[in-house]
Design a protein around this motif. Structure first.
Motif, PDB file in Angstrom:
ATOM      1  N   GLN A  63       8.519   4.512 -10.938  1.00 41.25           N
ATOM      2  CA  GLN A  63       8.711   3.547 -10.360  1.00 41.25           C
ATOM      3  C   GLN A  63      10.176   3.288  -9.982  1.00 41.25           C
ATOM      4  O   GLN A  63      10.399   2.858  -8.928  1.00 41.25           O
ATOM      5  CB  GLN A  63       8.325   2.459 -11.192  1.00 41.25           C
ATOM      6  CG  GLN A  63       8.463   1.022 -10.775  1.00 41.25           C
ATOM      7  CD  GLN A  63       7.890  -0.067 -11.476  1.00 41.25           C
ATOM      8  OE1 GLN A  63       7.089   0.291 -12.360  1.00 41.25           O
ATOM      9  NE2 GLN A  63       8.392  -1.026 -11.479  1.00 41.25           N
ATOM     10  N   CYS A  72       0.895  -1.133  -0.097  1.00 42.27           N
ATOM     11  CA  CYS A  72       0.020   0.104  -0.092  1.00 42.27           C
ATOM     12  C   CYS A  72       0.872   1.255  -0.134  1.00 42.27           C
ATOM     13  O   CYS A  72       0.629   2.240  -0.530  1.00 42.27           O
ATOM     14  CB  CYS A  72      -1.066   0.087   0.886  1.00 42.27           C
ATOM     15  SG  CYS A  72      -2.007   1.328   1.228  1.00 42.27           S
ATOM     16  N   LEU A 105       4.126   5.746  -5.596  1.00 35.62           N
ATOM     17  CA  LEU A 105       4.063   5.768  -7.141  1.00 35.62           C
ATOM     18  C   LEU A 105       3.053   6.783  -7.435  1.00 35.62           C
ATOM     19  O   LEU A 105       3.143   7.328  -8.789  1.00 35.62           O
ATOM     20  CB  LEU A 105       3.623   4.140  -7.758  1.00 35.62           C
ATOM     21  CG  LEU A 105       4.600   3.211  -7.663  1.00 35.62           C
ATOM     22  CD1 LEU A 105       4.038   1.808  -8.093  1.00 35.62           C
ATOM     23  CD2 LEU A 105       5.757   3.538  -8.558  1.00 35.62           C
ATOM     24  N   LYS A 106       2.207   7.347  -6.783  1.00 40.42           N
ATOM     25  CA  LYS A 106       1.388   8.563  -7.079  1.00 40.42           C
ATOM     26  C   LYS A 106       2.237   9.832  -7.087  1.00 40.42           C
ATOM     27  O   LYS A 106       1.862  10.832  -7.688  1.00 40.42           O
ATOM     28  CB  LYS A 106       0.096   8.518  -6.198  1.00 40.42           C
ATOM     29  CG  LYS A 106      -0.838   7.435  -6.301  1.00 40.42           C
ATOM     30  CD  LYS A 106      -1.968   7.846  -5.404  1.00 40.42           C
ATOM     31  CE  LYS A 106      -2.996   6.568  -5.304  1.00 40.42           C
ATOM     32  NZ  LYS A 106      -4.102   6.710  -4.617  1.00 40.42           N
ATOM     33  N   ILE A 107       3.407   9.747  -6.411  1.00 40.12           N
ATOM     34  CA  ILE A 107       4.341  11.009  -6.257  1.00 40.12           C
ATOM     35  C   ILE A 107       5.482  10.829  -7.272  1.00 40.12           C
ATOM     36  O   ILE A 107       5.915  11.648  -7.453  1.00 40.12           O
ATOM     37  CB  ILE A 107       4.431  11.062  -4.768  1.00 40.12           C
ATOM     38  CG1 ILE A 107       3.286  11.211  -3.985  1.00 40.12           C
ATOM     39  CG2 ILE A 107       5.563  12.172  -4.579  1.00 40.12           C
ATOM     40  CD1 ILE A 107       3.669  11.055  -2.237  1.00 40.12           C
ATOM     41  N   ARG A 120       3.756   1.500  -1.035  1.00 39.58           N
ATOM     42  CA  ARG A 120       4.610   1.680  -2.292  1.00 39.58           C
ATOM     43  C   ARG A 120       3.600   2.178  -3.545  1.00 39.58           C
ATOM     44  O   ARG A 120       3.936   3.005  -4.286  1.00 39.58           O
ATOM     45  CB  ARG A 120       5.020   0.111  -2.869  1.00 39.58           C
ATOM     46  CG  ARG A 120       5.747   0.212  -4.311  1.00 39.58           C
ATOM     47  CD  ARG A 120       6.179  -1.157  -4.731  1.00 39.58           C
ATOM     48  NE  ARG A 120       6.844  -1.093  -5.922  1.00 39.58           N
ATOM     49  CZ  ARG A 120       6.501  -0.993  -7.214  1.00 39.58           C
ATOM     50  NH1 ARG A 120       5.098  -1.247  -7.195  1.00 39.58           N
ATOM     51  NH2 ARG A 120       7.307  -0.996  -8.130  1.00 39.58           N
ATOM     52  N   LYS A 121       2.239   1.821  -3.435  1.00 38.90           N
ATOM     53  CA  LYS A 121       1.271   2.193  -4.408  1.00 38.90           C
ATOM     54  C   LYS A 121       0.883   3.539  -4.067  1.00 38.90           C
ATOM     55  O   LYS A 121       0.885   4.422  -5.010  1.00 38.90           O
ATOM     56  CB  LYS A 121      -0.024   1.259  -4.050  1.00 38.90           C
ATOM     57  CG  LYS A 121      -1.044   1.513  -5.135  1.00 38.90           C
ATOM     58  CD  LYS A 121      -2.327   0.926  -4.642  1.00 38.90           C
ATOM     59  CE  LYS A 121      -3.074   0.144  -5.868  1.00 38.90           C
ATOM     60  NZ  LYS A 121      -4.199  -0.556  -5.625  1.00 38.90           N
ATOM     61  N   CYS A 122       0.973   4.085  -2.903  1.00 39.23           N
ATOM     62  CA  CYS A 122       0.846   5.598  -2.369  1.00 39.23           C
ATOM     63  C   CYS A 122       2.363   6.513  -3.274  1.00 39.23           C
ATOM     64  O   CYS A 122       1.946   7.419  -3.646  1.00 39.23           O
ATOM     65  CB  CYS A 122       0.960   5.780  -1.048  1.00 39.23           C
ATOM     66  SG  CYS A 122      -0.942   5.182  -0.489  1.00 39.23           S
TER      67      CYS A 122
END
Length: 166
Positions: A152, A141, A147-149, A143-145
């Motif tokens: 990768q 979770c 990746l919004k910033i 990591r997913k957050c």
């Protein structure tokens, strides 16, 4: 503790992931005199309770025990617990087994009457594979957050760096 010198022991399970409770079973079997330990890794579909593929679970066991000389470690993929004669099928697949060390009551029941069952404690105090899997989901979770910033490559480098600091 009953001595089982020279015995070949089976430790069946999902190993999602391998943790200190599993390792305690190896220690217990070794202290009782086992010279060969077979990890029977149940073939399970990947999901929240099984974050690793069966092959990855096998690889982790191999990596953790690669430097171990005693006992001899053998890793086998076994079918998932779904059929009535599952225990017999597993024993036929892995070869002669002198004793089974399993904590899961369903696994113990599958081998009852086929081969002796080792005395194992239900839980190692303070250890929860469920908590460990929850932490994996938390990292996913995070990591997913991230990746919004950031891209990768940046996120993966940061996470690798954070893990290297531990």
């Amino acid at each position: 503790m009953k001595k089982i010198t020279g015995a070949r022991v089976l430790i069946p399970g999902r190993f999602q992931p391998l943790h200190y409770g599993h390792m305690a079973l190896v220690t217990q079997a070794t202290r009782a005199g086992a010279t060969d330990v077979v990890f029977g890794v149940r073939c399970m579909p990947m999901n929240a309770k099984n974050p690793l593929s069966t092959l990855e679970a096998c690889d982790v066991i191999g990596e953790v025990f690669k430097e171990v000389c005693e006992p001899t470690i053998d890793i086998r993929m076994i079918p998932n617990l779904v059929e009535k004669n599952w225990g017999q099928r597993v024993l036929k697949q892995v070869g002669p087994i002198d004793i089974v060390y399993a904590v899961n009551p369903r696994l113990r029941a599958a081998f009852k009457g086929l081969v002796p069952l080792g005395n194992v404690s239900r839980r190692v105090k303070g250890l929860s594979a469920t908590d460990l899997r929850r932490l994996v989901r938390d990292v996913q979770c995070i990591r997913k957050c991230m990746l919004k910033i950031a891209p990768q490559g940046s996120v993966d480098a940061l996470l690798r760096h954070m893990l290297d600091l531990a």
